[in-house]
Design an enzyme around this catalytic site. Structure first.
Site, PDB file in Angstrom:
ATOM      1  CG  HIS A 213      -1.921   1.431   1.682  1.00 45.76           C
ATOM      2  ND1 HIS A 213      -2.842   1.007   0.115  1.00 45.76           N
ATOM      3  CD2 HIS A 213      -1.891   2.073   2.449  1.00 45.76           C
ATOM      4  CE1 HIS A 213      -3.944   2.535   0.499  1.00 45.76           C
ATOM      5  NE2 HIS A 213      -3.255   3.000   1.568  1.00 45.76           N
TER       6      HIS A 213
ATOM      7  CG  HIS B 132      -3.367   6.645   2.080  1.00 47.14           C
ATOM      8  ND1 HIS B 132      -3.719   4.886   2.588  1.00 47.14           N
ATOM      9  CD2 HIS B 132      -3.420   7.656   2.503  1.00 47.14           C
ATOM     10  CE1 HIS B 132      -4.532   5.609   3.598  1.00 47.14           C
ATOM     11  NE2 HIS B 132      -4.511   6.810   4.480  1.00 47.14           N
TER      12      HIS B 132
ATOM     13  CB  CYS C 124      -2.570   3.406  -2.642  1.00 44.91           C
ATOM     14  SG  CYS C 124      -1.646   1.477  -2.709  1.00 44.91           S
TER      15      CYS C 124
END
Length: 277
Positions: A30, A42, A183
């Site tokens: 991530h 994010h 992401c």
């Protein structure tokens, strides 16, 4: 500089850094942009733990928790490199691992662009630094995709400006899509101002392209054929397959491919609408 990834301690982070953390036993990573003050912006599809009302009487569409000058590209200055010292509220407590900044988990109601504390972003796991401006050979030497790019990064002021702008926008970075708009795509855009032009099968994400676009399937077919026909697999065969995989993974890098264009952050929404994604 590691051949797999580049681990970094939280106190070594600099505002504007692109960081990532591994999830599900290193199955995927991530990604986000560190903006200072133990905070990360994010892009996520998980809205359950995000909130559009942070409970202290403001939101990003009215009373900004960041200096307004940092939302004006013509007035970017060094204070924007550490927004926490320039207007972000901060707060400490002992509830679990969350650093309990007042705005941790904030996002616009229709956006997946979220601001979180470092602990909530990493889920108390390790942090790693995404590398920019690496050479072709360094890129090809990496075992996994999605940890570096040959494309140089823009200055940190510009990176933070884009991240904050998209956090403030009603639609943020558009709809989250694990293959086309995830992401890593968000963080790459904030760092480079580059977006994929044309009809998308995949975005610029290195970890996605290393699976979907790199020719690992032909390599597996070749290996399968050797097993079926009991043909010995020589060291040269292994080197050739790995070399083919890393070269084609390199060709999908956002700094190499020819279907990328620069898009001003103010035009991201119109760009996506025009191209239907």
């Amino acid at each position: 500089m590691g051949y797999v990834w580049n681990r970094v301690d939280p106190d070594e982070l600099k505002p504007g850094d692109h960081i990532y953390t591994w999830r599900a036993a290193f199955t995927y990573a991530h990604h986000g942009i560190y903006v200072g003050g133990n905070k990360v912006i994010h892009f996520t599809s998980d809205q359950e733990n995000a909130k559009s009302d942070v409970g202290i009487g403001w939101n990003l569409s009215s009373s900004l928790p960041i200096p307004s000058s940092c939302l004006n590209s013509s007035s970017l200055n060094s204070s924007c490199l550490n927004p926490i010292d320039s207007g972000f509220p901060q707060h400490n407590c002992d509830s679990g691992s969350c650093l309990c900044t007042y705005d941790c988990g904030f996002h616009q109601p229709e956006s997946g662009v979220t601001i979180s504390c470092l602990n909530c972003f990493s889920r108390t796991g390790s942090l790693y630094l995404y590398q920019y401006g690496v050479s072709k050979w360094v890129h090809m030497s990496r075992i996994r995709g999605g940890i570096c790019t040959v494309q140089p990064s823009n200055p940190p002021e510009a990176v933070i400006y884009r991240a904050i702008y998209l956090l403030r926008e009603e639609k943020g970075f558009g709809d989250y899509n694990v293959a086309r708009n995830n992401c890593e795509d968000f963080a790459l855009y904030c760092k480079t101002e580059l977006m994929i032009d044309g009809k998308l099968a995949t975005g610029g994400s290195g970890q996605v392209n290393s699976i979907l676009n790199a020719p690992w399937k032909p390599a597996l077919v070749q290996m399968f054929q050797k097993v079926v026909f009991r043909t010995p697999m020589t060291p040269l065969d292994v080197v050739a397959m790995v070399g083919r995989y890393t070269l084609d993974r390199y060709k999908t890098d956002i700094g190499v491919r020819g279907d990328v264009i620069r898009v001003y952050v103010e035009d991201v929404g119109a760009f996506r609408l025009e191209r239907g994604y």
